[in-house]
Motif scaffolding. Structure first.
Motif: not given
Length: 296
Positions: A231-244
């Motif tokens: 959700e944070f990445a979706k609103i452009n707060l940064g690049i998120a490290c996630v599990t693909k």
């Protein structure tokens, strides 16, 4: 030698039958053996338990008192034996599972469903926590098995990897032009990053890999759940490290985009772990087999 428990079983059967011969038949014993067992019990208790007559036997007052307690105890033992059979046949029991919210939602639910369909009378208790917390709970006996992010370095635990997963980075519309081309990890860390909290095993795995490449991270945001990363990445707060594998819905719908790295982070695993020193219950064993894919 007849055990004390056997003596009481014989005593209770004689008390119910009011006959040595009938009790002997019910117990598949000889009448002299039954009579000898009752005399032995009377000697040990220094108390007469039965009145004898040509028509049979009847309990004395002392015998009636003892029969009330002994018969209840024998019945409780039978109930206990029946419960053990129920556990062995998985018709009753409880299974305590430790798992994090993200793994539960994106990985474990189909296996819980499959287990419940096969063994509907087994009660689930789900305990949430990070991998580190769950390992501690597992070792304290709070759960039977834990489903965790690997790797785990603990020689007391048996580890059963079940699925490989890929750590990656995702971003929203704002970073689309900047990240149009593949880039290195050294270039990536210059951008605002969003990671899980430092106590997370997933975070530690990625961070350790980047440190091995001489790269230190300083995230803009450290969050407590995988869903918040998305959700944070979706609103452009940064690049998120996630599990693909746990981000496919966002990627498939075009809500987020995957960073194209020159070098991918090595895959890791999700799996089941349990104590080496404690044998698994039958329910736990069947659950592990289902999660490993042996019964799906």
């Amino acid at each position: 030698m007849v055990s004390k428990l056997d003596l009481y079983k014989i005593f209770c059967q004689v008390g119910k039958s009011e006959s040595f011969s009938k009790a002997a038949k019910d117990l598949y014993m000889t009448q002299p053996a039954v009579s000898q067992a009752i005399m032995q019990l009377e000697r040990e208790l220094d108390t007469r338990l039965f009145y004898r007559s040509p028509k049979g036997v009847s309990l004395t007052n002392e015998g009636s008192l003892l029969f009330e307690y002994a018969n209840s105890a024998i019945n409780l033992i039978h109930v206990g034996e029946e419960k053990i059979l129920e556990f062995k046949n998985l018709t009753t029991g409880e299974l305590k599972i430790g798992v994090g919210d993200t793994i539960s939602r994106y990985f474990l639910l189909p296996y819980l469903e499959a287990f419940h369909i096969r063994y509907p009378n087994i009660k689930f208790t789900i305990v949430n926590g990070t991998t580190l917390e769950l390992c501690s709970i597992l070792k304290s006996g709070g759960v039977d098995v834990a489903v965790c992010n690997f790797p785990i370095d603990d020689p007391t635990l048996e580890l059963k990897p079940c699925i490989d997963i890929q750590d990656t980075f995702v971003y929203g519309e704002r970073f689309k032009k900047i990240l149009a081309k593949p880039l290195s990890l050294h270039e990536l860390v210059k951008l605002p990053l969003i990671f899980l909290e430092s106590k997370s095993n997933s975070r530690k795995y990625v961070e350790d890999y980047m440190i091995s490449k001489g790269i230190k991270i300083s995230p803009e945001f450290e969050l407590g759940s995988h869903d918040l990363l998305l959700e944070f990445a979706k609103i452009n707060l940064g690049i998120a490290c996630v599990t693909k594998e746990f981000s496919q819905e966002y990627l498939n719908k075009g809500l987020l985009y995957e960073v194209q790295l020159n070098e991918k982070i090595p895959t890791r695993s999700i799996g089941v772990c349990f104590l080496k020193s404690v044998p698994l219950s039958r329910a736990s064993t069947k659950f592990v087999e289902i999660v490993e894919g042996k019964q799906l």
